[in-house]
Design a protein around this motif. Structure first.
Motif, PDB file in Angstrom:
ATOM      1  N   GLY A  21       0.833  -1.192   0.000  1.00 38.79           N
ATOM      2  CA  GLY A  21       0.000   0.000   0.000  1.00 38.79           C
ATOM      3  C   GLY A  21       0.868   1.242   0.000  1.00 38.79           C
ATOM      4  N   PHE A  22       0.585   2.141   0.925  1.00 36.82           N
ATOM      5  CA  PHE A  22       1.367   3.372   1.026  1.00 36.82           C
ATOM      6  C   PHE A  22       2.842   2.995   1.158  1.00 36.82           C
ATOM      7  CE2 PHE A  22       3.095   7.212   2.779  1.00 36.82           C
ATOM      8  CZ  PHE A  22       2.311   8.219   2.232  1.00 36.82           C
ATOM      9  N   SER A  23       3.702   3.605   0.333  1.00 33.18           N
ATOM     10  CA  SER A  23       5.099   3.170   0.277  1.00 33.18           C
ATOM     11  C   SER A  23       6.047   4.360   0.288  1.00 33.18           C
ATOM     12  CB  SER A  23       5.341   2.332  -0.980  1.00 33.18           C
ATOM     13  OG  SER A  23       5.089   3.108  -2.142  1.00 33.18           O
ATOM     14  N   ASN A  24       7.340   4.036   0.418  1.00 34.84           N
ATOM     15  CA  ASN A  24       8.411   5.044   0.434  1.00 34.84           C
ATOM     16  C   ASN A  24       8.199   6.070   1.549  1.00 34.84           C
ATOM     17  OD1 ASN A  24       9.555   3.846  -1.913  1.00 34.84           O
ATOM     18  ND2 ASN A  24       8.120   5.008  -3.194  1.00 34.84           N
ATOM     19  N   LEU A  25       7.714   5.590   2.688  1.00 31.66           N
ATOM     20  CA  LEU A  25       7.443   6.471   3.825  1.00 31.66           C
ATOM     21  C   LEU A  25       8.742   7.034   4.390  1.00 31.66           C
ATOM     22  CD1 LEU A  25       5.568   7.652   6.021  1.00 31.66           C
ATOM     23  CD2 LEU A  25       5.812   5.478   7.245  1.00 31.66           C
ATOM     24  N   LEU A  26       8.783   8.355   4.534  1.00 31.72           N
ATOM     25  CA  LEU A  26       9.920   9.045   5.145  1.00 31.72           C
ATOM     26  C   LEU A  26       9.394  10.109   6.099  1.00 31.72           C
ATOM     27  CD1 LEU A  26      12.195   9.691   2.005  1.00 31.72           C
ATOM     28  CD2 LEU A  26      12.433   7.828   3.665  1.00 31.72           C
ATOM     29  N   ILE A  27      10.144  10.349   7.158  1.00 30.99           N
ATOM     30  CA  ILE A  27       9.882  11.470   8.055  1.00 30.99           C
ATOM     31  C   ILE A  27      11.110  12.364   8.029  1.00 30.99           C
ATOM     32  CG2 ILE A  27       9.446  12.212  10.432  1.00 30.99           C
ATOM     33  CD1 ILE A  27       7.057  10.858   9.196  1.00 30.99           C
ATOM     34  N   ASN A  28      10.905  13.621   7.680  1.00 36.34           N
ATOM     35  CA  ASN A  28      12.017  14.569   7.532  1.00 36.34           C
ATOM     36  C   ASN A  28      13.099  14.001   6.611  1.00 36.34           C
ATOM     37  OD1 ASN A  28      10.531  16.095   9.286  1.00 36.34           O
ATOM     38  ND2 ASN A  28      11.940  15.925  11.009  1.00 36.34           N
ATOM     39  N   ASN A  29      12.625  13.374   5.509  1.00 31.62           N
ATOM     40  CA  ASN A  29      13.490  12.822   4.458  1.00 31.62           C
ATOM     41  C   ASN A  29      14.384  11.685   4.942  1.00 31.62           C
ATOM     42  OD1 ASN A  29      12.583  14.674   2.431  1.00 31.62           O
ATOM     43  ND2 ASN A  29      13.861  16.251   3.389  1.00 31.62           N
ATOM     44  N   SER A  30      13.960  10.984   5.989  1.00 28.42           N
ATOM     45  CA  SER A  30      14.765   9.885   6.519  1.00 28.42           C
ATOM     46  C   SER A  30      13.874   8.684   6.824  1.00 28.42           C
ATOM     47  CB  SER A  30      15.496  10.319   7.796  1.00 28.42           C
ATOM     48  OG  SER A  30      16.159   9.219   8.392  1.00 28.42           O
ATOM     49  N   ALA A  31      14.429   7.479   6.600  1.00 25.66           N
ATOM     50  CA  ALA A  31      13.728   6.247   6.958  1.00 25.66           C
ATOM     51  C   ALA A  31      14.028   5.830   8.392  1.00 25.66           C
ATOM     52  CB  ALA A  31      14.117   5.126   6.003  1.00 25.66           C
ATOM     53  N   THR A  32      14.987   6.484   9.036  1.00 24.88           N
ATOM     54  CA  THR A  32      15.304   6.240  10.450  1.00 24.88           C
ATOM     55  C   THR A  32      15.461   7.591  11.149  1.00 24.88           C
ATOM     56  OG1 THR A  32      17.659   6.086   9.900  1.00 24.88           O
ATOM     57  CG2 THR A  32      16.411   4.014  10.042  1.00 24.88           C
ATOM     58  N   PRO A  33      14.396   8.371  11.201  1.00 18.56           N
ATOM     59  CA  PRO A  33      14.514   9.743  11.705  1.00 18.56           C
ATOM     60  C   PRO A  33      14.764   9.810  13.206  1.00 18.56           C
ATOM     61  CG  PRO A  33      12.223   9.190  11.313  1.00 18.56           C
ATOM     62  CD  PRO A  33      13.024   8.044  10.784  1.00 18.56           C
ATOM     63  N   SER A  34      15.501  10.821  13.601  1.00 17.47           N
ATOM     64  CA  SER A  34      15.737  11.139  15.003  1.00 17.47           C
ATOM     65  C   SER A  34      15.503  12.634  15.168  1.00 17.47           C
ATOM     66  CB  SER A  34      17.167  10.771  15.408  1.00 17.47           C
ATOM     67  OG  SER A  34      17.426  11.143  16.747  1.00 17.47           O
ATOM     68  N   VAL A  35      14.577  13.000  16.039  1.00 14.60           N
ATOM     69  CA  VAL A  35      14.193  14.397  16.196  1.00 14.60           C
ATOM     70  C   VAL A  35      14.206  14.764  17.673  1.00 14.60           C
ATOM     71  CG1 VAL A  35      12.764  14.340  14.114  1.00 14.60           C
ATOM     72  CG2 VAL A  35      11.723  13.862  16.342  1.00 14.60           C
ATOM     73  N   THR A  36      13.944  16.032  17.944  1.00 15.28           N
ATOM     74  CA  THR A  36      13.818  16.531  19.308  1.00 15.28           C
ATOM     75  C   THR A  36      12.352  16.811  19.595  1.00 15.28           C
ATOM     76  OG1 THR A  36      16.021  17.506  19.183  1.00 15.28           O
ATOM     77  CG2 THR A  36      14.575  18.354  20.894  1.00 15.28           C
ATOM     78  N   VAL A  37      11.984  16.763  20.861  1.00 11.21           N
ATOM     79  CA  VAL A  37      10.612  17.044  21.280  1.00 11.21           C
ATOM     80  C   VAL A  37      10.067  18.283  20.573  1.00 11.21           C
ATOM     81  CG1 VAL A  37       9.292  17.931  23.243  1.00 11.21           C
ATOM     82  CG2 VAL A  37      10.706  15.902  23.515  1.00 11.21           C
ATOM     83  N   ASN A  38       8.866  18.162  20.021  1.00  3.82           N
ATOM     84  CA  ASN A  38       8.132  19.237  19.351  1.00  3.82           C
ATOM     85  C   ASN A  38       8.768  19.706  18.049  1.00  3.82           C
ATOM     86  OD1 ASN A  38       6.003  19.307  21.169  1.00  3.82           O
ATOM     87  ND2 ASN A  38       7.019  20.775  22.515  1.00  3.82           N
ATOM     88  N   ALA A 113       1.995   4.407   7.949  1.00  2.25           N
ATOM     89  CA  ALA A 113       1.087   5.047   6.992  1.00  2.25           C
ATOM     90  C   ALA A 113       0.418   3.957   6.174  1.00  2.25           C
ATOM     91  CB  ALA A 113       1.847   6.010   6.088  1.00  2.25           C
ATOM     92  N   GLU A 114      -0.911   4.012   6.092  1.00  3.27           N
ATOM     93  CA  GLU A 114      -1.659   2.905   5.512  1.00  3.27           C
ATOM     94  C   GLU A 114      -2.768   3.416   4.606  1.00  3.27           C
ATOM     95  OE1 GLU A 114      -3.537  -1.113   7.415  1.00  3.27           O
ATOM     96  OE2 GLU A 114      -4.044   0.776   8.392  1.00  3.27           O
ATOM     97  N   ASP A 115      -2.830   2.872   3.380  1.00  6.63           N
ATOM     98  CA  ASP A 115      -4.002   3.083   2.540  1.00  6.63           C
ATOM     99  C   ASP A 115      -4.659   1.728   2.314  1.00  6.63           C
ATOM    100  OD1 ASP A 115      -2.511   1.833   0.554  1.00  6.63           O
ATOM    101  OD2 ASP A 115      -2.048   3.682  -0.518  1.00  6.63           O
ATOM    102  N   SER A 116      -5.607   1.641   1.391  1.00  8.34           N
ATOM    103  CA  SER A 116      -6.379   0.405   1.258  1.00  8.34           C
ATOM    104  C   SER A 116      -5.537  -0.771   0.778  1.00  8.34           C
ATOM    105  CB  SER A 116      -7.548   0.620   0.294  1.00  8.34           C
ATOM    106  OG  SER A 116      -7.076   0.926  -1.008  1.00  8.34           O
ATOM    107  N   GLY A 117      -4.357  -0.491   0.209  1.00  5.42           N
ATOM    108  CA  GLY A 117      -3.520  -1.572  -0.298  1.00  5.42           C
ATOM    109  C   GLY A 117      -2.542  -2.127   0.712  1.00  5.42           C
ATOM    110  N   GLY A 118      -2.357  -1.457   1.837  1.00 11.81           N
ATOM    111  CA  GLY A 118      -1.399  -1.920   2.831  1.00 11.81           C
ATOM    112  C   GLY A 118      -0.692  -0.747   3.476  1.00 11.81           C
ATOM    113  N   SER A 119       0.464  -1.015   4.097  1.00 13.92           N
ATOM    114  CA  SER A 119       1.097   0.024   4.897  1.00 13.92           C
ATOM    115  C   SER A 119       2.611  -0.017   4.793  1.00 13.92           C
ATOM    116  CB  SER A 119       0.683  -0.127   6.365  1.00 13.92           C
ATOM    117  OG  SER A 119       1.137  -1.371   6.877  1.00 13.92           O
TER     118      SER A 119
END
Length: 490
Positions: A21-38, A113-119
């Motif tokens: 389903g939904f693919s190529n998921l990234l957070i802040n352009n990373s597949a292993t993101p590390s961020v700070t609170v807020n 992240a999930e759509d009707s085809g998977g996650s």
């Protein structure tokens, strides 16, 4: 038939809709993101199988094994839509890039992240702020350390939090800039690791190295339960984290409490405390409707008096219509301006909001349960609007707002002691502060903003239609921020 089945199997295996389903998921352009609170969280990815929407779920790694499994807890979820004004390119092209809510606590979590085809799923590490300003303490339940209790510190609508460890201790790191501010602390047994116990609320003035201990309260068997459904009678069957705040009279002492449960298959149940006579709980519907935005409108907050076992249904309004228009600045379409509305013909329907597209147009989803709304544009500092609020009916188009960019004007400086703010029968009275950059916002006890308005005269009255309870006012006058606690005795 055998040949047909083989062809069908090949189609199923190699069709993107069925393969993933939904693919190529990234957070802040990373597949292993590390961020700070807020920190801001930008999500990107691809829809599959012709889908134009997906659900984004947050899971807390409750067993701390760095693997998403059945022991982890669903924290919350949000909907994202291809081509919406929150999608950066605003085009339905099976690609989404936009922002999702930040996380106020240093935790290891998973975003799915999930759509009707998977996650598609990725881990997210959230680190605490690098600061010397802290609130710490210990939380107990029945005299024992309370593990995995979520402690949330709320300041001017901003949230900072931490979970307790196995020894019941916690430490929240806060920005240096808010030393001297009043902090509201909310203790929530969010994971359900302390069954039978309720959380609590408290307040302190931040000095920079503060301690606040808390003791969870054992429920007395009084139950609150019912269904979560929409005004069409359809139940919301997703697993929903359901949280309420309230208080009760224990002899001559008023105690503030929090309660939390997970609603499943459209129903919920929680054990509370009735107290000597009764307990008073505030139902914040938007806590749930935000997860389904923009499908549902919340109801207005409800104050619920509990005198014994109580059945109470949580009813949201399904958005089945819309109001459309444009926002113009100096004659040009204006991007990302906030549009809000409040129901006028049905006072139980809650507020709704959206933002404008890059060309200035907006589509505001509303429920026909109210056939008329007051629609208003959020006018930022440095802009003016002769008519910032317009009445509209469901389905109306051409509800336009015309702003002029003027630059920042100098505010009128005032002293905190000169400001008078009162809540009487749901009406907000304020005096002693005004100016081009003066405003007041009202928050409930769990930090939800209920109202925001500009203060343009020395004395003003706002009709808010609030239930009785405790609220917080945040008054801004230029760079000055004044905070006051209010009690509405409606």
């Amino acid at each position: 038939m055998e040949v047909f089945m083989k062809k069908l199997l090949i189609i199923l295996l190699f069709s993107p809709f069925f393969l993933f389903g939904f693919s190529n998921l990234l957070i802040n352009n990373s597949a292993t993101p590390s961020v700070t609170v807020n920190d801001s969280l930008k999500i990107t990815g691809n829809f599959q199988g012709g889908d134009t929407s997906a659900i984004v779920k947050f899971y807390y790694d409750a067993n701390q094994n760095f693997t998403l499994d059945s022991g982890d807890k669903l924290v919350t979820f949000y909907m994202i839509y291809d081509g919406s004004p929150y999608d950066e390119d605003e085009v339905q092209n099976s690609y989404y890039s936009g922002y999702i809510p930040s996380i106020p606590s240093p935790i290891y979590t998973f975003i799915l992240a999930e759509d009707s085809g998977g996650s598609d799923t990725i881990p997210l590490l959230v680190n605490h702020l690098q600061s010397s300003v802290t609130i710490s303490g210990n939380v107990t339940s029945g005299g024992n350390p309370a593990d995995k209790v979520f402690v949330l510190a709320v300041n001017d609508g901003n949230n900072y939090g931490a979970f307790t460890g196995t020894d019941g201790s916690y430490k929240i790191y806060l920005p240096d800039s808010i030393v001297g501010d009043t902090m509201d602390l909310i203790f929530i047994d969010f994971i359900g690791n302390n069954p039978g116990y309720l959380g609590c609320l408290d307040t302190l003035i931040l000095t920079g190295d503060d301690t606040m201990n808390a003791q969870l309260t054992l429920n007395d068997g009084t139950t609150l339960g019912g269904y979560i459904l929409d005004n069409m009678g359809d139940t919301l069957k997703d697993t929903i984290d359901f949280f309420i705040g309230g208080g009760y009279l224990n002899g001559t002492v008023i105690k503030s409490l929090t309660a939390q449960t997970f609603a499943t298959n459209g129903s919920y149940s929680m054990s509370l405390v009735k107290g000597t006579y009764f307990s008073d709980w505030q139902i914040d519907y938007s806590f749930i409707s935000d997860m389904y935005y923009p499908i549902y409108s919340a109801r207005k907050d409800t104050s619920l008096i509990i005198t014994g076992n109580t059945n109470f249904n949580i009813v949201l309004y399904k958005n089945d219509s819309d109001i459309k228009g444009h926002v113009y600045v100096n004659g040009n379409g204006a991007d990302a301006f906030e549009i809000e509305c409040s129901a006028t013909s049905d006072t139980t329907v809650g507020d709704m909001n959206t933002i404008t597209y890059s060309d200035g147009r907006y589509i505001l989803p509303v429920s026909s349960a109210s056939d008329s709304y007051s629609v208003f544009v959020n006018v930022p500092d440095g802009y003016t609007c002769d008519t910032p609020m317009v009445y509209a009916a469901c389905g109306d188009t051409g509800i336009n707002f015309y702003l002029t960019q003027t630059g920042i004007e100098t505010e009128t400086n005032v002293n905190s002691s000169d400001i008078r703010v009162k809540l009487i029968n749901g009406k907000l009275f304020i005096s002693g502060v005004y100016g081009k950059n003066s405003s007041i916002s009202i928050y409930n006890i769990i930090g939800r903003k209920l109202f925001s308005g500009n203060v343009t005269a020395k004395s003003m009255t706002f009709n808010l239609n609030l239930d009785k309870g405790i609220y917080f006012a945040v008054i801004r006058n230029g760079n000055n921020v004044i905070r006051k606690k209010l009690i509405n005795l409606k």
